[in-house]
Design an enzyme around this catalytic site. Structure first.
Site, PDB file in Angstrom:
ATOM      1  N   HIS A 283       0.658  -1.189   0.035  1.00  0.00           N
ATOM      2  CA  HIS A 283      -0.030  -0.003  -0.153  1.00  0.00           C
ATOM      3  C   HIS A 283       0.729   1.279   0.116  1.00  0.00           C
ATOM      4  O   HIS A 283       1.241   1.925   1.068  1.00  0.00           O
ATOM      5  CB  HIS A 283      -0.811   0.032   1.102  1.00  0.00           C
ATOM      6  CG  HIS A 283      -2.162  -0.876   1.006  1.00  0.00           C
ATOM      7  ND1 HIS A 283      -2.192  -2.055   1.510  1.00  0.00           N
ATOM      8  CD2 HIS A 283      -3.368  -0.989   0.579  1.00  0.00           C
ATOM      9  CE1 HIS A 283      -3.266  -2.790   1.069  1.00  0.00           C
ATOM     10  NE2 HIS A 283      -4.008  -1.778   0.512  1.00  0.00           N
TER      11      HIS A 283
ATOM     12  N   HIS B  83     -10.113  -3.897   5.528  1.00  0.00           N
ATOM     13  CA  HIS B  83      -8.766  -4.110   6.088  1.00  0.00           C
ATOM     14  C   HIS B  83      -8.779  -4.361   7.490  1.00  0.00           C
ATOM     15  O   HIS B  83      -9.587  -3.718   8.136  1.00  0.00           O
ATOM     16  CB  HIS B  83      -7.769  -2.873   5.688  1.00  0.00           C
ATOM     17  CG  HIS B  83      -7.403  -2.939   4.180  1.00  0.00           C
ATOM     18  ND1 HIS B  83      -7.433  -1.685   3.668  1.00  0.00           N
ATOM     19  CD2 HIS B  83      -6.759  -3.820   3.581  1.00  0.00           C
ATOM     20  CE1 HIS B  83      -6.982  -2.144   2.367  1.00  0.00           C
ATOM     21  NE2 HIS B  83      -6.659  -3.146   2.396  1.00  0.00           N
TER      22      HIS B  83
ATOM     23  N   HIS C  78      -6.897  -8.115  -0.865  1.00  0.00           N
ATOM     24  CA  HIS C  78      -6.798  -7.314  -0.035  1.00  0.00           C
ATOM     25  C   HIS C  78      -7.757  -7.643   1.307  1.00  0.00           C
ATOM     26  O   HIS C  78      -8.707  -8.050   0.964  1.00  0.00           O
ATOM     27  CB  HIS C  78      -6.853  -5.823  -0.367  1.00  0.00           C
ATOM     28  CG  HIS C  78      -5.608  -5.552  -0.902  1.00  0.00           C
ATOM     29  ND1 HIS C  78      -4.948  -4.288  -1.032  1.00  0.00           N
ATOM     30  CD2 HIS C  78      -4.499  -6.232  -1.583  1.00  0.00           C
ATOM     31  CE1 HIS C  78      -3.927  -4.149  -1.960  1.00  0.00           C
ATOM     32  NE2 HIS C  78      -3.766  -5.316  -2.347  1.00  0.00           N
TER      33      HIS C  78
ATOM     34  N   ASN D 263      -3.327 -10.662   0.979  1.00  0.00           N
ATOM     35  CA  ASN D 263      -2.653 -10.254   1.938  1.00  0.00           C
ATOM     36  C   ASN D 263      -3.082 -10.849   3.225  1.00  0.00           C
ATOM     37  O   ASN D 263      -4.467 -10.825   3.376  1.00  0.00           O
ATOM     38  CB  ASN D 263      -2.885  -8.718   1.741  1.00  0.00           C
ATOM     39  CG  ASN D 263      -2.293  -7.934   0.638  1.00  0.00           C
ATOM     40  OD1 ASN D 263      -1.431  -8.465  -0.251  1.00  0.00           O
ATOM     41  ND2 ASN D 263      -2.151  -6.716   0.686  1.00  0.00           N
TER      42      ASN D 263
HETATM   43 ZN   LIG Z   1      -5.812  -2.477  -0.070  1.00  0.00          ZN
END
Ligand SMILES: [Zn+2]
Length: 362
Positions: A113, A229, A268, A290
């Site tokens: 990122h 996230h 992600h 991720n």
């Molecule tokens: Zn991301």
């Protein structure tokens, strides 16, 4: 399966066409490679050890903050120069390049990122890549990531195109992000946001593919499909990996070729997802996942349990329940207690490798 025998991939950090071969093979065979965020030599070896034991490739990535941590929290990190983040990422890269061959597995060296305000960090790393390329014919990093998902789509794409032009002569991979990363019910009020802007649309993916393909084939897209996230309580996030399948079909038709899965997708905000959600996403062309948050937690648990269990040996340098003059050196040596974190993190990385079908692919 046989990344090393069938594909003839080298071990250690891999670049350019080898990265492309790895990701193409993963997309064909239906597996994804976990991208582990590393912040120290300790977390690097924990991830490498897990991949070696699982006979799998691995992606190691440093974030802007993680890279600065690699250099040391005491090092100045100005907004304009990103000294610590640039220097720390370069140090991490050289360290990983040095130890990776000892593990006998292919390793993709990536940076995570990079938002708009952090672009000086990427500029600094690319300067080093170009310097390294002149001397060695390869960049220092296999791959970088730009996250302009918060910016307007046209700005996102045109900025990425400019960086892709810089990366292309080095055959360096670029990962970009598009779409809102957040959730439907993750505490953010999205009631005013229509579905079209909450999830990436096939037209967006095609716009990216059209802009990028003439420049380079070394790129991937992190597209929002309801991801968040971090970790949220179960049931608070609804993922729609089937959207990735729609994107693939749309792009495939536009290209008019036989390739039914022409896009390389990245997942992600994967921490906390179910195994089935991962597998669905992987079936639609996700080749990288991720997994930062779960690895941080795993690393802590080993150290936490060690300290809790041995607390009576960790209060003084000398003296414990076995006697007032008994030394505790063997208990407080960092190679002992930090190692416990490495073990629990390794176990968690191994679980990801199995969940994403990457285990046993060497
Ligand atoms: Zn991301």
């Amino acid at each position: 399966m046989g990344l090393l025998k069938e594909l003839n991939l080298p071990t250690g950090v891999i670049y350019g066409d080898d990265v492309l071969k790895l990701f193409t093979y993963a997309r064909e065979k239906g597996f994804a490679i976990p991208a582990v965020n590393v912040t120290s030599s300790s977390t690097v070896v924990a991830a490498l050890e897990a991949a070696r034991d699982a006979k799998a490739p691995i992606i190691l990535q440093t974030s802007q903050g993680g890279a600065a941590y690699f250099a040391g929290k005491g090092v100045k990190n100005s907004a304009e120069k990103q000294e610590a983040s640039v220097g720390g990422a370069i140090a991490a890269a050289h360290y990983i390049r040095s130890v990776a061959p000892l593990y006998g597995i292919p390793v993709v060296l990536h940076t995570d990122h990079c938002a708009k305000k952090l672009l000086p960090w990427l500029d600094g790393m690319l300067d080093e890549d170009e310097k390294f390329f002149k001397q060695n014919g390869i960049p220092l990093f296999s791959s970088h990531m730009i996250d302009l998902s918060e910016e307007p789509v046209d700005e996102n794409i045109s900025t990425c195109v400019a960086y892709l032009k810089r990366a292309a002569p080095m055959k360096q991979w670029l990962e970009m992000e598009i779409g809102i990363t957040g959730g439907e019910e993750d505490g953010v009020d999205n009631t005013g946001v229509d579905n079209a802007s909450l999830y990436t649309q096939p037209e967006d993916i095609w716009q990216i593919e059209q802009a990028f393909r003439p420049i380079s084939k070394y790129f991937s897209i992190a597209a929002g499909f309801g991801n968040v996230h971090g970790v949220y309580a179960p049931g608070n996030v609804r993922l729609h990996p089937e959207l990735l399948g729609k994107h693939q079909a749309f792009v495939s038709e536009k290209l008019g070729g036989d390739d039914k899965k022409p896009v390389f997708f990245v997942f992600h905000g994967g921490s906390g997802s179910s195994k089935q959600e991962y597998l669905d996403a992987i079936s639609h062309g996700v080749i990288k996942v991720n997994v930062d948050t779960d690895m941080q937690w795993a690393y802590l648990t080993g150290i936490r349990d060690y300290v809790t269990k041995n607390i009576d040996y960790l209060k003084t340098q000398v003296g414990n329940p076995e006697g007032p003059s008994k030394p505790n050196k063997k208990k407080y040596d960092p190679r002992v207690w930090v190692r416990e974190g490495e073990k629990t993190m390794s176990t968690r990385v191994a679980e990801c490798l199995r969940d994403f079908n990457a285990a046993g692919t060497l």
